[in-house]
Scaffold this active site. Sequence first.
Site, PDB file in Angstrom:
ATOM      1  NE  ARG A 102      -2.845   0.270   3.406  1.00 43.48           N
ATOM      2  CZ  ARG A 102      -3.767   0.732   4.241  1.00 43.48           C
ATOM      3  NH1 ARG A 102      -5.046   0.532   3.964  1.00 43.48           N
ATOM      4  NH2 ARG A 102      -3.458   1.386   5.331  1.00 43.48           N
ATOM      5  CB  THR A 106      -2.881   6.851  -2.515  1.00 40.12           C
ATOM      6  OG1 THR A 106      -2.061   5.683  -2.742  1.00 40.12           O
ATOM      7  CG2 THR A 106      -2.209   8.072  -3.123  1.00 40.12           C
ATOM      8  CG  ASP A 197       2.209  -1.524   9.146  1.00 36.75           C
ATOM      9  OD1 ASP A 197       2.552  -2.709   8.939  1.00 36.75           O
ATOM     10  OD2 ASP A 197       2.190  -0.676   8.252  1.00 36.75           O
ATOM     11  CG  ASP A 200       5.733  -1.326  10.042  1.00 36.01           C
ATOM     12  OD1 ASP A 200       6.329  -1.839   9.081  1.00 36.01           O
ATOM     13  OD2 ASP A 200       5.352  -0.143  10.062  1.00 36.01           O
TER      14      ASP A 200
HETATM   15  C1  PRP Z   1      -1.031  -4.276   4.662  1.00 33.48           C
HETATM   16  C2  PRP Z   1      -1.733  -5.592   4.928  1.00 33.48           C
HETATM   17  C3  PRP Z   1      -2.542  -5.766   3.666  1.00 33.48           C
HETATM   18  C4  PRP Z   1      -2.929  -4.360   3.322  1.00 33.48           C
HETATM   19  C5  PRP Z   1      -4.361  -4.140   3.740  1.00 33.48           C
HETATM   20  O1  PRP Z   1       0.051  -4.471   3.841  1.00 33.48           O
HETATM   21  O2  PRP Z   1      -0.859  -6.650   5.149  1.00 33.48           O
HETATM   22  O3  PRP Z   1      -1.809  -6.335   2.607  1.00 33.48           O
HETATM   23  O4  PRP Z   1      -2.062  -3.489   4.056  1.00 33.48           O
HETATM   24  O5  PRP Z   1      -4.811  -2.897   3.351  1.00 33.48           O
HETATM   25  P1  PRP Z   1      -5.931  -2.692   2.236  1.00 33.48           P
HETATM   26  O6  PRP Z   1      -7.043  -3.638   2.565  1.00 33.48           O
HETATM   27  O7  PRP Z   1      -6.319  -1.244   2.424  1.00 33.48           O
HETATM   28  O8  PRP Z   1      -5.316  -2.928   0.896  1.00 33.48           O
HETATM   29  P2  PRP Z   1       1.057  -3.317   3.374  1.00 33.48           P
HETATM   30  O9  PRP Z   1       0.627  -2.773   2.077  1.00 33.48           O
HETATM   31  O10 PRP Z   1       1.239  -2.334   4.487  1.00 33.48           O
HETATM   32  O11 PRP Z   1       2.392  -4.099   3.092  1.00 33.48           O
HETATM   33  P3  PRP Z   1       3.257  -5.107   4.001  1.00 33.48           P
HETATM   34  O12 PRP Z   1       2.505  -6.394   4.064  1.00 33.48           O
HETATM   35  O13 PRP Z   1       4.516  -5.206   3.225  1.00 33.48           O
HETATM   36  O14 PRP Z   1       3.443  -4.487   5.355  1.00 33.48           O
HETATM   37  N1  URA Z   2      -2.479  -2.554   7.042  1.00 33.11           N
HETATM   38  C1  URA Z   2      -2.165  -2.823   8.334  1.00 33.11           C
HETATM   39  O1  URA Z   2      -1.135  -3.459   8.605  1.00 33.11           O
HETATM   40  N2  URA Z   2      -2.990  -2.390   9.290  1.00 33.11           N
HETATM   41  C2  URA Z   2      -4.120  -1.701   9.045  1.00 33.11           C
HETATM   42  O2  URA Z   2      -4.830  -1.338   9.985  1.00 33.11           O
HETATM   43  C3  URA Z   2      -4.437  -1.432   7.694  1.00 33.11           C
HETATM   44  C4  URA Z   2      -3.610  -1.877   6.716  1.00 33.11           C
END
Ligand code: PRP
Ligand code: URA
Length: 205
Positions: A102, A106, A197, A200
Site C-alpha cells: 500500500r 493514498t 501495522d 511492522d
Molecule cells: C497491509 C496488509 C494488507 C494491506 C491491507 O500491507 O498486510 O496487505 O495493508 O490494506 P488494504 O485492505 O487497504 O489494501 P502493506 O501494504 O502495508 O504491506 P506489508 O505487508 O509489506 O506491510
Molecule cells: N495494514 C495494516 O497493517 N494495518 C491496518 O490497519 C491497515 C492496513
Amino acid sequence: MPLHVLQHPLAAHVMTHLRDQTTRPATFRTLAYHLGLLLAIEATRDLPTKEKTVETPLESHQGRVLARSLVIVPILRAGLGLMQPFVDLFPDVSVGYVGLERDHATAVARSYYCKLPPLAGTRVIVVDPMLATGGSAVQALAVVKQAGAEDLSFACIVSSPEGVAAMQAAHPEVPIFTAAHDRALNVRKYIIPGLGDFGDRLYGT
Ligand code: PRP
Ligand code: URA
C-alpha cells in the site's frame, strides 16, 4: 458469501494480546501463528474428502482422506505471518506468492511480485492478516482467478466493514474467514481499533 468470524475463546484471548501495543515482535509472531492455526482449521472445514480403505493392525477400515489439493497464497509481506500454520497442518500444500504494497499516502496497493503454482482443480486460500480498504485482497484475488483459480477463500486476522464490502462487491462468491471484524477505518485507512501495522509489528520494522 457470508463472513465467517472465528468464535473460540482462544481466538478472543490471542486477539487481545495481538492488539496490545506492548506485545513485542517475538510474541506477536507466536500469537499470529496460533491464530493462523485456528483460521486454517475454520477455513478448511468444507474441504472435500474421498473414501480410502486402509488395513489397521486388526481389520480393514474404510476411512476418508482429502480429495483436493490445497494452495495457500500469502500476500507479501505481512501474509507470510499466516503461511506457516497452513503449511504445518497441510504438509502437501503448495505455496504461491503475490507481492502488494500500500502506498502510505493514498493507501492504494501496488503489485511488485507474483509467483503461483498451477491452480486449476485446487482449493486456493489467499491469506493476508489485514483487510482494510480491501484494495490488496481484491487485487490479489483477481490475480489468482486470472491464473486459473476457481475454488477460492480468503482468510485474515482483522477485517473492516469497508474491506468486506469491497470484497463482496468484487468477488461475491469468495468466503471470508476472519478472527475479528472491527468497527471502521481511520482517516489513514488503518483499521480501528485494529492492531496497527501488522507487517511492522511482525518484523519489528
Ligand atoms: C497491509 C496488509 C494488507 C494491506 C491491507 O500491507 O498486510 O496487505 O495493508 O490494506 P488494504 O485492505 O487497504 O489494501 P502493506 O501494504 O502495508 O504491506 P506489508 O505487508 O509489506 O506491510
Ligand atoms: N495494514 C495494516 O497493517 N494495518 C491496518 O490497519 C491497515 C492496513
